[in-house]
Design an enzyme around this catalytic site. Structure first.
Site, PDB file in Angstrom:
ATOM      1  N   ASN A  38      -3.280   9.588  -6.742  1.00 40.51           N
ATOM      2  CA  ASN A  38      -2.035  10.374  -6.801  1.00 40.51           C
ATOM      3  C   ASN A  38      -0.800   9.508  -6.545  1.00 40.51           C
ATOM      4  O   ASN A  38       0.284  10.034  -6.266  1.00 40.51           O
ATOM      5  CB  ASN A  38      -2.081  11.495  -5.745  1.00 40.51           C
ATOM      6  N   SER A  41      -2.804   0.649  -4.232  1.00 41.34           N
ATOM      7  CA  SER A  41      -3.228   1.837  -3.462  1.00 41.34           C
ATOM      8  C   SER A  41      -4.583   2.353  -3.933  1.00 41.34           C
ATOM      9  O   SER A  41      -4.919   2.249  -5.109  1.00 41.34           O
ATOM     10  CB  SER A  41      -2.177   2.944  -3.649  1.00 41.34           C
ATOM     11  N   ALA A  42      -5.326   2.935  -3.006  1.00 40.64           N
ATOM     12  CA  ALA A  42      -6.617   3.546  -3.349  1.00 40.64           C
ATOM     13  C   ALA A  42      -6.429   4.933  -3.965  1.00 40.64           C
ATOM     14  O   ALA A  42      -7.354   5.501  -4.539  1.00 40.64           O
ATOM     15  CB  ALA A  42      -7.475   3.667  -2.085  1.00 40.64           C
ATOM     16  N   SER A  43      -5.212   5.458  -3.855  1.00 40.39           N
ATOM     17  CA  SER A  43      -4.986   6.856  -4.252  1.00 40.39           C
ATOM     18  C   SER A  43      -4.841   7.033  -5.761  1.00 40.39           C
ATOM     19  O   SER A  43      -4.225   6.219  -6.439  1.00 40.39           O
ATOM     20  CB  SER A  43      -3.719   7.381  -3.581  1.00 40.39           C
ATOM     21  N   THR A  96       1.583  10.101   4.226  1.00 39.65           N
ATOM     22  CA  THR A  96       0.764  11.132   3.584  1.00 39.65           C
ATOM     23  C   THR A  96      -0.569  11.332   4.300  1.00 39.65           C
ATOM     24  O   THR A  96      -1.290  12.273   3.977  1.00 39.65           O
ATOM     25  CB  THR A  96       0.503  10.755   2.110  1.00 39.65           C
ATOM     26  N   LYS A 138      -8.528   6.234   6.338  1.00 42.39           N
ATOM     27  CA  LYS A 138      -7.346   5.489   5.878  1.00 42.39           C
ATOM     28  C   LYS A 138      -7.749   4.345   4.943  1.00 42.39           C
ATOM     29  O   LYS A 138      -8.605   3.530   5.296  1.00 42.39           O
ATOM     30  CB  LYS A 138      -6.542   4.966   7.070  1.00 42.39           C
ATOM     31  N   GLY A 139      -7.146   4.306   3.789  1.00 46.49           N
ATOM     32  CA  GLY A 139      -7.420   3.252   2.815  1.00 46.49           C
ATOM     33  C   GLY A 139      -8.717   3.429   2.046  1.00 46.49           C
ATOM     34  O   GLY A 139      -9.055   2.618   1.201  1.00 46.49           O
ATOM     35  N   LYS A 175     -11.134  -0.852  -1.526  1.00 46.99           N
ATOM     36  CA  LYS A 175     -10.864  -1.718  -0.381  1.00 46.99           C
ATOM     37  C   LYS A 175     -12.018  -1.515   0.613  1.00 46.99           C
ATOM     38  O   LYS A 175     -12.472  -0.384   0.749  1.00 46.99           O
ATOM     39  CB  LYS A 175      -9.538  -1.326   0.299  1.00 46.99           C
ATOM     40  N   ARG A 214     -11.330   8.618  -2.226  1.00 44.51           N
ATOM     41  CA  ARG A 214     -11.626  10.049  -2.044  1.00 44.51           C
ATOM     42  C   ARG A 214     -13.143  10.301  -1.966  1.00 44.51           C
ATOM     43  O   ARG A 214     -13.623  11.041  -1.114  1.00 44.51           O
ATOM     44  CB  ARG A 214     -11.032  10.849  -3.201  1.00 44.51           C
ATOM     45  N   ASP A 222      -1.595  -0.522   6.108  1.00 44.92           N
ATOM     46  CA  ASP A 222      -1.758   0.183   7.386  1.00 44.92           C
ATOM     47  C   ASP A 222      -3.227   0.435   7.719  1.00 44.92           C
ATOM     48  O   ASP A 222      -3.522   1.019   8.766  1.00 44.92           O
ATOM     49  CB  ASP A 222      -1.028   1.538   7.357  1.00 44.92           C
ATOM     50  N   ASP A 232       0.882  -1.162   0.000  1.00 47.21           N
ATOM     51  CA  ASP A 232       0.000   0.000   0.000  1.00 47.21           C
ATOM     52  C   ASP A 232       0.930   1.225   0.000  1.00 47.21           C
ATOM     53  O   ASP A 232       2.131   1.095   0.264  1.00 47.21           O
ATOM     54  CB  ASP A 232      -0.878  -0.034   1.264  1.00 47.21           C
ATOM     55  N   LEU A 233       0.404   2.393  -0.329  1.00 51.18           N
ATOM     56  CA  LEU A 233       1.279   3.583  -0.373  1.00 51.18           C
ATOM     57  C   LEU A 233       1.150   4.451   0.888  1.00 51.18           C
ATOM     58  O   LEU A 233       2.070   4.536   1.706  1.00 51.18           O
ATOM     59  CB  LEU A 233       0.940   4.425  -1.616  1.00 51.18           C
ATOM     60  N   ASP A 234      -0.028   5.096   0.996  1.00 53.54           N
ATOM     61  CA  ASP A 234      -0.249   6.060   2.086  1.00 53.54           C
ATOM     62  C   ASP A 234      -0.199   5.359   3.441  1.00 53.54           C
ATOM     63  O   ASP A 234      -0.991   4.455   3.703  1.00 53.54           O
ATOM     64  CB  ASP A 234      -1.614   6.743   1.918  1.00 53.54           C
TER      65      ASP A 234
HETATM   66  C1  BG6 Z   1      -5.619   6.040   0.349  1.00 56.85           C
HETATM   67  C2  BG6 Z   1      -5.606   6.887   1.602  1.00 56.85           C
HETATM   68  O1  BG6 Z   1      -4.365   5.476   0.120  1.00 56.85           O
HETATM   69  O2  BG6 Z   1      -5.971   6.845  -0.784  1.00 56.85           O
HETATM   70  C3  BG6 Z   1      -6.949   7.578   1.781  1.00 56.85           C
HETATM   71  O3  BG6 Z   1      -5.323   6.055   2.721  1.00 56.85           O
HETATM   72  C4  BG6 Z   1      -7.266   8.379   0.538  1.00 56.85           C
HETATM   73  O4  BG6 Z   1      -6.911   8.381   2.922  1.00 56.85           O
HETATM   74  C5  BG6 Z   1      -7.249   7.484  -0.694  1.00 56.85           C
HETATM   75  O5  BG6 Z   1      -8.549   8.982   0.670  1.00 56.85           O
HETATM   76  C6  BG6 Z   1      -7.520   8.236  -1.995  1.00 56.85           C
HETATM   77  O6  BG6 Z   1      -6.473   9.088  -2.255  1.00 56.85           O
HETATM   78  P1  BG6 Z   1      -6.455  10.252  -3.356  1.00 56.85           P
HETATM   79  O7  BG6 Z   1      -5.018  10.672  -3.403  1.00 56.85           O
HETATM   80  O8  BG6 Z   1      -6.900   9.614  -4.657  1.00 56.85           O
HETATM   81  O9  BG6 Z   1      -7.390  11.307  -2.914  1.00 56.85           O
HETATM   82 MG    MG Z   2      -2.707   3.173   3.600  1.00 57.21          MG
END
Ligand code: BG6
Ligand code: MG
Length: 221
Positions: free
Chosen positions: A123, A119-121, A22, A50-51, A150, A54, A175, A14-16
């Protein structure tokens, strides 16, 4: 003795909160939006984020504030939060990599073990680029590639697929509670990074990567 000939493992990170901290920047960006909408947003509430994608985070935030938003408002606030988040992460560099993450990544590279990101992000890639870790990853699956968030296992199953490794041969570092649930649902080995009481469903628990020994890694591969 293990028969290494037929073993092919992969590790998915996972990233964040696992590679970089972050969560504090996500928190600051959500807090700014919450304050602008006239309410407080605490660090405890941030744990729920977390996880979580957005979109889902904003739904939870509006739920906490009991605000009913139009679709237009919802979309605008999602953009505003991300613009603020991007400002916070703009100057990120290698100093923000969490302790001993490069050691574990290098161990895997040295042993020619495929490495993936789950990762869910949305970014994820620019963050890995900023901190100089992008080249370690053989596959990146993030919020841009999945339809189900997730605790659905989609993100990890897709990463395993890209890495060409069976789900049961993948090890996941996470995490977030939702992330551990996703790894377990994918039938992967789940390793919780953080508070063992919170991540009680993980198969293994460590506070951070400094606790992960070479012996432990050797046993996993
Ligand atoms: C997850 C974070 O990795 O990514 C979350 O733990 C976050 O808190 C999610 O909301 C989405 O991230 P982003 O960067 O696409 O807004
Ligand atoms: Mg995470």
């Amino acid at each position: 003795m293990k028969n290494y000939k037929y073993m092919k493992k992969a590790f998915i990170f996972d990233l964040d909160g696992v590679i970089v901290d972050t969560a504090k920047y996500h928190y600051l960006a959500w807090k700014k939006l919450a304050n602008q909408l006239g309410f407080e947003f605490t660090k405890e509430q941030n744990e729920l984020f977390k996880g979580v994608s957005r979109k889902r985070c904003l739904e939870i935030l509006l739920d906490i504030a009991k605000i009913e938003a139009t679709q237009e408002d919802f979309n605008r606030w999602m953009i505003e939060k991300n613009v603020d988040y991007l400002k916070f992460i703009e100057n990120m560099d290698a100093s923000e990599i969490l302790a001993d993450v490069p050691r574990v990544l290098q161990f895997l590279k040295d042993h020619k073990i495929p490495i993936g990101l789950g990762s869910a992000s949305k970014n994820a890639k620019p963050i890995l680029e900023k901190v100089g870790l992008l080249s370690y990853f053989d596959a990146i699956v993030d919020g841009n590639n999945v339809t189900k968030a997730k605790p659905d296992p989609e993100v990890f199953l897709l990463a395993a697929n890209h890495l060409g490794v069976k789900a049961q041969d993948c090890v996941v570092f996470e995490d977030a509670v939702a992330g551990i649930e996703a790894a377990n649902a994918a039938n992967m080995t789940s390793i919780g990074i953080g508070d063992a009481n919170v991540l009680s469903k993980a198969q293994f628990n460590f506070t951070d990567f400094t606790e992960i020994s070479t012996d432990f890694m050797n046993d996993l591969i």
